[in-house]
Design a protein around this motif. Structure first.
Motif, PDB file in Angstrom:
ATOM      1  N   THR A 231       3.439 -20.201   6.263  1.00 27.42           N
ATOM      2  CA  THR A 231       4.006 -19.226   5.343  1.00 27.42           C
ATOM      3  C   THR A 231       2.896 -18.852   4.376  1.00 27.42           C
ATOM      4  O   THR A 231       2.139 -19.719   3.929  1.00 27.42           O
ATOM      5  N   GLN A 232       2.778 -17.551   4.088  1.00 26.19           N
ATOM      6  CA  GLN A 232       1.717 -17.064   3.205  1.00 26.19           C
ATOM      7  C   GLN A 232       2.322 -16.134   2.169  1.00 26.19           C
ATOM      8  O   GLN A 232       3.067 -15.214   2.505  1.00 26.19           O
ATOM      9  N   ILE A 233       1.993 -16.385   0.914  1.00 28.54           N
ATOM     10  CA  ILE A 233       2.354 -15.469  -0.166  1.00 28.54           C
ATOM     11  C   ILE A 233       1.055 -14.897  -0.701  1.00 28.54           C
ATOM     12  O   ILE A 233       0.110 -15.638  -0.965  1.00 28.54           O
ATOM     13  N   THR A 234       0.999 -13.573  -0.832  1.00 27.56           N
ATOM     14  CA  THR A 234      -0.182 -12.902  -1.360  1.00 27.56           C
ATOM     15  C   THR A 234       0.167 -12.233  -2.671  1.00 27.56           C
ATOM     16  O   THR A 234       1.137 -11.470  -2.745  1.00 27.56           O
ATOM     17  N   TYR A 235      -0.631 -12.524  -3.687  1.00 28.31           N
ATOM     18  CA  TYR A 235      -0.508 -11.891  -5.002  1.00 28.31           C
ATOM     19  C   TYR A 235      -1.686 -10.935  -5.140  1.00 28.31           C
ATOM     20  O   TYR A 235      -2.840 -11.324  -4.928  1.00 28.31           O
ATOM     21  N   ILE A 236      -1.412  -9.676  -5.484  1.00 28.71           N
ATOM     22  CA  ILE A 236      -2.464  -8.689  -5.666  1.00 28.71           C
ATOM     23  C   ILE A 236      -2.984  -8.841  -7.099  1.00 28.71           C
ATOM     24  O   ILE A 236      -2.326  -8.436  -8.055  1.00 28.71           O
ATOM     25  N   LYS A 237      -4.163  -9.445  -7.224  1.00 25.98           N
ATOM     26  CA  LYS A 237      -4.766  -9.671  -8.535  1.00 25.98           C
ATOM     27  C   LYS A 237      -5.361  -8.376  -9.084  1.00 25.98           C
ATOM     28  O   LYS A 237      -5.269  -8.092 -10.277  1.00 25.98           O
ATOM     29  N   SER A 238      -5.976  -7.572  -8.206  1.00 29.56           N
ATOM     30  CA  SER A 238      -6.553  -6.290  -8.606  1.00 29.56           C
ATOM     31  C   SER A 238      -6.757  -5.435  -7.363  1.00 29.56           C
ATOM     32  O   SER A 238      -6.690  -5.925  -6.235  1.00 29.56           O
ATOM     33  N   GLY A 239      -7.007  -4.151  -7.580  1.00 30.57           N
ATOM     34  CA  GLY A 239      -7.288  -3.243  -6.480  1.00 30.57           C
ATOM     35  C   GLY A 239      -6.052  -2.575  -5.918  1.00 30.57           C
ATOM     36  O   GLY A 239      -4.953  -2.652  -6.481  1.00 30.57           O
ATOM     37  N   LYS A 240      -6.256  -1.926  -4.779  1.00 30.05           N
ATOM     38  CA  LYS A 240      -5.192  -1.190  -4.097  1.00 30.05           C
ATOM     39  C   LYS A 240      -5.378  -1.406  -2.601  1.00 30.05           C
ATOM     40  O   LYS A 240      -6.487  -1.237  -2.079  1.00 30.05           O
ATOM     41  N   PHE A 241      -4.313  -1.783  -1.916  1.00 30.28           N
ATOM     42  CA  PHE A 241      -4.369  -2.133  -0.506  1.00 30.28           C
ATOM     43  C   PHE A 241      -3.215  -1.482   0.250  1.00 30.28           C
ATOM     44  O   PHE A 241      -2.131  -1.325  -0.293  1.00 30.28           O
ATOM     45  N   GLU A 242      -3.463  -1.153   1.521  1.00 29.30           N
ATOM     46  CA  GLU A 242      -2.374  -0.792   2.417  1.00 29.30           C
ATOM     47  C   GLU A 242      -2.144  -2.015   3.296  1.00 29.30           C
ATOM     48  O   GLU A 242      -3.038  -2.423   4.042  1.00 29.30           O
ATOM     49  N   PHE A 243      -0.982  -2.621   3.162  1.00 27.04           N
ATOM     50  CA  PHE A 243      -0.625  -3.794   3.948  1.00 27.04           C
ATOM     51  C   PHE A 243       0.357  -3.418   5.036  1.00 27.04           C
ATOM     52  O   PHE A 243       1.229  -2.561   4.836  1.00 27.04           O
ATOM     53  N   GLU A 244       0.212  -4.090   6.159  1.00 32.58           N
ATOM     54  CA  GLU A 244       1.186  -4.002   7.237  1.00 32.58           C
ATOM     55  C   GLU A 244       1.715  -5.401   7.487  1.00 32.58           C
ATOM     56  O   GLU A 244       0.936  -6.346   7.669  1.00 32.58           O
ATOM     57  N   ILE A 245       3.041  -5.530   7.453  1.00 32.76           N
ATOM     58  CA  ILE A 245       3.695  -6.801   7.745  1.00 32.76           C
ATOM     59  C   ILE A 245       4.799  -6.524   8.747  1.00 32.76           C
ATOM     60  O   ILE A 245       5.713  -5.733   8.477  1.00 32.76           O
ATOM     61  N   ASP A 246       4.681  -7.130   9.929  1.00 32.83           N
ATOM     62  CA  ASP A 246       5.689  -6.991  10.978  1.00 32.83           C
ATOM     63  C   ASP A 246       5.986  -5.519  11.279  1.00 32.83           C
ATOM     64  O   ASP A 246       7.135  -5.127  11.427  1.00 32.83           O
ATOM     65  N   GLY A 247       4.920  -4.693  11.327  1.00 31.28           N
ATOM     66  CA  GLY A 247       5.057  -3.276  11.679  1.00 31.28           C
ATOM     67  C   GLY A 247       5.410  -2.348  10.536  1.00 31.28           C
ATOM     68  O   GLY A 247       5.421  -1.128  10.708  1.00 31.28           O
ATOM     69  N   GLU A 248       5.688  -2.887   9.352  1.00 28.22           N
ATOM     70  CA  GLU A 248       6.046  -2.072   8.187  1.00 28.22           C
ATOM     71  C   GLU A 248       4.856  -1.981   7.242  1.00 28.22           C
ATOM     72  O   GLU A 248       4.236  -2.990   6.922  1.00 28.22           O
ATOM     73  N   LYS A 249       4.524  -0.752   6.794  1.00 30.15           N
ATOM     74  CA  LYS A 249       3.365  -0.546   5.920  1.00 30.15           C
ATOM     75  C   LYS A 249       3.791  -0.110   4.525  1.00 30.15           C
ATOM     76  O   LYS A 249       4.728   0.674   4.375  1.00 30.15           O
ATOM     77  N   HIS A 250       3.042  -0.638   3.515  1.00 26.05           N
ATOM     78  CA  HIS A 250       3.243  -0.239   2.122  1.00 26.05           C
ATOM     79  C   HIS A 250       1.911  -0.284   1.399  1.00 26.05           C
ATOM     80  O   HIS A 250       1.045  -1.095   1.724  1.00 26.05           O
ATOM     81  N   ILE A 251       1.777   0.559   0.379  1.00 29.62           N
ATOM     82  CA  ILE A 251       0.641   0.510  -0.528  1.00 29.62           C
ATOM     83  C   ILE A 251       1.020  -0.448  -1.657  1.00 29.62           C
ATOM     84  O   ILE A 251       2.102  -0.325  -2.242  1.00 29.62           O
TER      85      ILE A 251
END
Length: 117
Positions: free
Chosen positions: A58-78
């Motif tokens: 299990t992984q939890i990611t906290y965005i400390k800074s910046g801007k990312f486009e993430f894809e998780i299980d086929g779903e994308k979000h900025i």
């Protein structure tokens, strides 16, 4: 000090942790960890890619800074500073860095593959 020499250490000082390559345009620091949990800081240059992958943690990611486009299980979000993402065991995920930044990842259990010589 190698990144894995501080397993189960109560005090882990940032200045003592070396950076390691996390792929093109990515560096990582393996911070405090035990058998149960691991914290990793990832620094991304603009346009660096965290390729799609999965793992049995299990992984939890906290965005400390910046801007990312993430894809998780086929779903994308900025996502941007302060956002948090949950990736359960085996779920495919990855990202593209849109603006230079840092991610803080928490893994349970720890990533043995990150600390092998």
């Amino acid at each position: 000090m190698l990144s894995h020499e501080h397993k189960n250490e109560r005090w882990v000082f940032y200045k003592d942790i070396p950076t390691e390559s996390g792929g093109e345009g990515v560096t990582k620091r393996i911070l405090a960890y035990s058998d149960d949990v691991m914290v990793v800081e990832n620094t991304f240059a603009k346009d660096a890619v965290g390729k799609l992958h999965h793992h049995p943690h299990t992984q939890i990611t906290y965005i400390k800074s910046g801007k990312f486009e993430f894809e998780i299980d086929g779903e994308k979000h900025i996502v941007t500073e302060g956002d948090t993402l949950l990736k359960t065991n085996g779920v495919e995920h990855g990202c593209v860095c849109l603006e230079e930044g840092q991610l803080i990842d928490v893994f349970a259990p720890y990533r043995e593959d990150f600390v092998k010589d």
